[in-house]
Design a protein around this motif. Structure first.
Motif, PDB file in Angstrom:
ATOM      1  N   GLN A  90      -4.740   7.372  -2.441  1.00  0.00           N
ATOM      2  CA  GLN A  90      -4.621   6.865  -3.690  1.00  0.00           C
ATOM      3  C   GLN A  90      -5.164   7.779  -4.594  1.00  0.00           C
TER       4      GLN A  90
ATOM      5  N   SER B  29      -3.346   3.501  -7.784  1.00  0.00           N
ATOM      6  CA  SER B  29      -3.972   2.439  -7.028  1.00  0.00           C
ATOM      7  C   SER B  29      -3.276   0.980  -7.772  1.00  0.00           C
ATOM      8  N   TRP B  30      -2.599   1.313  -8.753  1.00  0.00           N
ATOM      9  CA  TRP B  30      -2.099   0.202  -9.612  1.00  0.00           C
ATOM     10  C   TRP B  30      -0.727  -0.118  -9.393  1.00  0.00           C
TER      11      TRP B  30
ATOM     12  N   LEU C  41       0.900  -1.201   0.101  1.00  0.00           N
ATOM     13  CA  LEU C  41       0.148   0.038   0.015  1.00  0.00           C
ATOM     14  C   LEU C  41       0.670   1.280  -0.099  1.00  0.00           C
TER      15      LEU C  41
ATOM     16  N   GLN D 170      -4.221  -4.352  -7.837  1.00  0.00           N
ATOM     17  CA  GLN D 170      -4.435  -3.374  -6.878  1.00  0.00           C
ATOM     18  C   GLN D 170      -4.259  -4.019  -5.547  1.00  0.00           C
TER      19      GLN D 170
ATOM     20  N   ASP E 188      -8.910   6.355  -3.025  1.00  0.00           N
ATOM     21  CA  ASP E 188      -9.897   5.033  -3.599  1.00  0.00           C
ATOM     22  C   ASP E 188     -11.103   4.853  -2.467  1.00  0.00           C
TER      23      ASP E 188
ATOM     24  N   THR F  50     -12.931   1.627  -2.062  1.00  0.00           N
ATOM     25  CA  THR F  50     -12.411   0.320  -1.436  1.00  0.00           C
ATOM     26  C   THR F  50     -12.128   0.716   0.043  1.00  0.00           C
TER      27      THR F  50
ATOM     28  N   SER G 205      -6.697   7.478 -10.008  1.00  0.00           N
ATOM     29  CA  SER G 205      -6.143   7.078  -8.567  1.00  0.00           C
ATOM     30  C   SER G 205      -4.948   6.315  -8.802  1.00  0.00           C
TER      31      SER G 205
ATOM     32  N   ILE H 179      -4.994   4.133   1.942  1.00  0.00           N
ATOM     33  CA  ILE H 179      -6.145   3.872   0.599  1.00  0.00           C
ATOM     34  C   ILE H 179      -6.405   5.357   0.141  1.00  0.00           C
TER      35      ILE H 179
ATOM     36  N   SER I 246      -4.860  -2.653  -2.660  1.00  0.00           N
ATOM     37  CA  SER I 246      -5.950  -2.536  -1.840  1.00  0.00           C
ATOM     38  C   SER I 246      -6.776  -3.676  -1.894  1.00  0.00           C
TER      39      SER I 246
END
Lengths: 360, 623
Positions: free
Chosen positions: A156, A99-100, A82, A109, A158, A161, A97, A153, A111
């Protein structure tokens, strides 16, 4: 050792196959347009589906107690990932985002993994600290961890999530016997916070309430929900038939992801909706039954956490799609496009299947 | 756990709500979002004469329609189409790249001829469509132009009946509905063809054959006398139905832009006002008869050529006057002092009351745009002089349609009708009548008995008097000539007259009234009897065959003037041998057909009243 729960297994396989099918139907127009390959999305998803099913079956044979021992390691790995994903150059930005982890056209991801990792950890915590969790101090470490994960999170960011993680852990704590009044207090604090935010900037209220009348801002905040309603509404009882959605023709953006339920509703009508929701209810019901019948406290919490998370995410997505709550950006488990999400969901079900072997 | 199931139930409930209760609203919105319409013009309602002859028709043309989103290569498309339409590449490029769902190239891409349309369709370019459009077509050109009016490029009525009944004639657009994606591309889903709803058809009271005759006669007058203006009306006196109406100068409704607005807007039979002259004497005559103030046969009048009224001298049109006459002869001769005498007998209150009752001074209410009302003296300002001039048709200003309507009342038994030209509005598919116009009685003006006397007097005018040029054997024509001086800036113009003739037949039971007026005919003595009467006669002849009016054998014979052709009653020669028949038919030309020595059939039949030198055909047979 008993046999695994076949109802759960078959429901999950059916809904996953249905998901792949609907992803094809929903995505081929966009895929053709963006990549010149109508099968682009369905091939990706199909690959993850196959790998996911294999992993699910393997995991269903691995004794779930191994996660009890490795829970700290799993959580630590998740936290590191993370943090890493936030670093430009390592994490990549998609849809605004960071997130990847991008590997070619595939994306993972962290997350998604965290969702499972945290459930494992909290289940262990609850199972091992039965007395401590009866008072507020006892659950403070969990709340602290939750704030940390939620914070990471949200960096990001997100929100969807994050919400799912928070809600599934809160649900888990509730089942774990944590005193109700703490939740009420937490809830009151939350409501005061939200009221405070709204008072500070009244436009937020209208923004939040805009989902009730999406036509007040048809090209802005109301756009997606209007397009979704245009798909659901005309569907009627039996829909236009599979493959015959009109809204997927560039009206509804990325129809294979968050709003795939609209396309299902448009093509298969009310009947299709009932089948999809029915499958989810079957999965939840059998999942909760497995949890209830589990001898072991860890297995009980673990299976409940996993199923509750899936169910909550499904509800959140469906309520957005039908216009009950504002758009949050949450995918529909098993059905929305997203490789790592499907993979983790199937692996989670594998764990629950394994738990089902240890029923009374 | 319960919470989760509750949420699922809520979701299903909401889906149900959306699909059932919001279905219509959402479906309409969504269909509007997905579907694109290619509008298809409806056929404009046709206009027919009373017997179903099409007077305003439609022809199918083709128009170019572009759907810019579907045009892949905009440069190429513009480059190919621009020269075909004869417009610049830049203009065409602007059209093909316009941000709109449907684009028309106006006006170059409208109403394309087949050749141009073919060239475009041969290109088979995506996003380039040719749509069939309907265009107004007037098969008889200038005929009835003022009444029919004309339409603009979008088939919208701009004048005449086309304008008045535009709402009915227009119909409603149809469409080809196809589904499109958000980028405007056509989807391979079924197209929906919505049939355009054709406009309502109009049936007129006009009789094509009479109309064409009237138009032809006016054209002849124009070429013969080069008048400033000319007009004619034919009416059924017993209903007020207009059978024909024409105005000169006229125009071609397909090319209305080429004419002055005066030419287009002035439908003279209803628009023009002028002093009617002697045709107005019919009104004075009818009034005097209705009030029992004159006995036409028994009473005599001496015309010394002039009469002094209110300090002014009024001359008869005939220098030196007509001398001693019965009042019937006063009418036959159109003797002004005789009518002044009648007018003074009637008195101003009564005469002007009748003038009002005959419909003068206000619009007749004919269903056409642009009708004038004319001007009648204010009753308080009328002295003997005004009364005197009014009684022979000077000093009042009337429209032709008012005269025809009033005279119809005078001869039809005394009932004034509202004239009308639209007989019915018909639904085009089934031809069922939506609106039907029936004759509308305004009021009873004179008695049947008086009306019969008026008819008798006017038949006598044609048989013996100034209307002789309108005489048609065996059809009992009645009529009255008119020669009106035109007024400009309060003065009478010299040598500038409106010559007119009001004629009708048969005098015993009138079926048709004809009025023609010629404004300032040149190169001819301007008398109504010499110019207008022969025209009216030709139109009456056309009406006889169009309306299949039966012959009468009990009418007045035409009085012989030196130089006139004589008229004879045809004897019966059927059964006679050839020689005997020829002897009996001495004044006529005889033609034989068949073989034999006996006449077995003759045409025309016995008792026909024929001009000398006309042909009698005999069929021979037997032995």
């Amino acid at each position: 050792m008993k046999k695994i729960d076949w109802t759960l297994l078959i429901s999950v396989i059916i809904i996953s196959i249905f998901g792949v099918l609907m992803i094809y139907s929903a995505s081929y127009i966009w895929a053709e347009y963006k990549y010149g390959d109508a099968l682009k999305y369905v091939k990706n998803q199909g690959l993850f589906f196959i790998v996911g099913i294999i992993l699910m079956i393997i995991i269903s044979k691995i004794d779930y107690k191994i996660y009890l021992k490795k829970s700290n390691l799993i959580l630590l790995t998740c936290l590191i990932l993370l943090v890493l994903v936030l670093i430009p150059g390592i994490g990549t930005v998609r849809n605004g985002s960071r997130s990847w982890f991008g590997i070619g056209s595939f994306g993972i991801q962290p997350s998604e993994f965290t969702k499972l990792g945290l459930i494992i950890f909290v289940s262990k915590y609850l199972a091992c600290n039965e007395k401590a969790t009866k008072n507020f101090k006892g659950i403070l470490p969990v709340l602290g961890l939750l704030v940390l994960v939620f914070g990471l999170i949200m960096l990001q960011p997100d929100f969807g999530t994050g919400t799912i993680i928070v809600m599934s852990i809160v649900g888990l704590l509730f089942v774990g016997g944590v005193n109700f009044k703490y939740f009420i207090r937490l809830g009151i604090v939350g409501v005061i916070g939200i009221v405070g935010l709204i008072l500070a900037a009244p436009y937020r209220l209208s923004r939040i309430l805009s989902f009730l009348n999406p036509w007040s801002d048809p090209l802005g905040s109301g756009f997606q929900i209007i397009q979704s309603l245009y798909a659901i509404g005309p569907g009627g009882l039996f829909g236009f038939g599979i493959g015959n959605s009109r809204q997927k023709h560039f009206f509804l953006p990325e129809p294979q992801t968050d709003f795939i339920f609209s396309i299902i509703s448009e093509e298969l009508g009310f009947l299709g909706c009932v089948i999809v929701v029915g499958l989810f209810i079957t999965i939840c019901y059998t999942g909760f039954k497995i949890s209830k019948n589990c001898n072991d406290r860890f297995g009980k919490y673990l299976s409940f956490g996993i199923i509750f998370q899936i169910a909550f995410q499904a509800c959140l997505n469906l309520m957005v799609v039908v216009g009950l709550i504002p758009v949050t950006g949450v995918t529909l488990p098993f059905l929305s496009y997203g490789g790592s999400s499907l993979l983790i969901t199937l692996c989670s079900i594998g764990i629950v299947l394994n738990v089902s072997r240890f029923q009374r | 756990m319960l919470l989760i199931f509750f949420l699922f139930a809520l979701i299903i409930g909401k889906v149900f709500y959306i699909q059932v209760f919001s279905y219509e609203k959402l479906n309409n919105y969504a269909t509007g979002l997905w579907s694109r319409n290619l509008p298809i013009e409806a056929n404009r309602g046709k206009i027919y004469d009373r017997n179903g002859v099409v007077l305003a028709d439609n022809v199918t043309t083709t128009s170019l329609v572009l759907i810019p989103n579907q045009i892949e290569d905009k440069e190429k498309t513009a480059e190919l189409i621009a020269p075909i339409l004869g417009i610049s590449y830049e203009d065409m490029y602007a059209h093909v790249s316009k941000k709109t769902s449907i684009e028309r190239v106006h006006p170059e891409g409208r109403r394309l001829d087949y050749e141009t349309a073919d060239k475009i369709s041969d290109l088979e370019l995506p996003g380039v469509y040719l749509l069939k459009e309907s265009k107004r077509y007037y098969p008889y050109g200038e005929m009835l132009a003022h009444t029919l009016g004309f339409v603009g490029i979008d088939n919208q009525g701009l004048s005449g009946l086309e304008l008045m009944y535009d709402e009915y004639l227009t119909g409603s657009y149809g469409a080809i509905k196809y589904f499109s994606d958000a980028k405007g591309n056509k989807l391979e889903l079924s197209e929906i063809y919505e049939q355009p709803q054709d406009g309502i058809d109009i049936y007129l009271t006009i009789d094509y054959n009479i109309q064409i005759a009237l138009e032809r006669e006016l054209d002849n007058v124009i070429s013969k006398y080069n008048p400033d203006q000319a007009l004619g009306i034919v009416m059924d006196p017993k209903t007020g139905e207009v059978l024909a109406i024409a105005s000169r100068p006229s125009f071609d409704p397909s090319n209305y832009e080429d004419y002055s607005t005066e030419t287009i807007n002035r439908n003279l039979p209803i628009w023009m006002t002028y002093e009617p002259g002697s045709t107005f004497k019919i009104i004075t005559l009818a009034t005097a008869l209705e009030e029992n103030l004159v006995d036409l046969e028994e009473e005599h009048f001496y015309d010394g050529g002039a009469v002094t009224v209110g300090g002014a001298t009024i001359h008869c049109w005939k220098h030196g006057g007509h001398g001693d006459q019965t009042f019937l002869q006063v009418v036959e001769n159109s003797c002004n002092p005789g009518f002044v005498d009648l007018g003074l007998r009637i008195g101003k209150e009564t005469l002007f009351n009748y003038i009002d009752n005959f419909g003068f001074g206000e619009v007749t209410g004919i269903d056409l745009n642009g009708e004038a009302s004319g001007i009648i003296f204010d009753i308080d300002k009328i002295g003997d002089l005004e009364l005197a001039t009014t009684s022979f048709g000077q000093g009042v200003s009337v429209t032709p349609i008012q005269q025809v309507t009033a005279v119809s009342a005078a001869i039809n038994g005394g009932t004034l009708y509202t004239p009308y030209i639209v007989k019915s509005l018909n639904e085009p598919e089934t031809n069922s009548i939506i609106v039907n116009n029936e004759p509308k009685v305004v009021r009873k003006v004179i008695s049947e008995n008086t009306s019969a006397k008026v008819r008798y007097a006017l038949e006598s005018v044609v048989a013996n008097g100034t209307g002789r040029n309108a005489y048609i054997a065996n059809y009992r024509v009645g009529g009255k000539t008119g020669t009106a001086q035109k007024v400009q800036d309060g003065k009478y113009l010299v040598g500038n007259y409106i010559t007119s003739f009001m004629g009708f037949l048969p005098a015993d039971d009138p079926e048709v009234v004809v009025y023609v007026a010629i404004d300032n005919a040149k190169g001819v003595t301007q008398y109504g009897g010499t110019i207008a009467a022969p025209i009216a006669k030709n139109v009456l002849n056309a009406a006889i065959s169009a309306l299949e009016i039966e012959e009468r054998y009990d009418g007045m014979t035409k009085e012989y003037n030196y130089g006139d052709k004589r008229y004879y009653t045809l004897p019966n020669v059927v059964g006679m041998d050839t020689k005997e028949a020829v002897t009996n038919l001495k004044p006529f030309k005889v033609e034989f057909s068949g073989s034999g020595s006996k006449v077995i059939y003759q045409s025309p039949s016995t008792n026909s009243y024929m001009q000398e030198g006309e042909v009698v055909r005999l069929m021979l047979g037997g032995d």
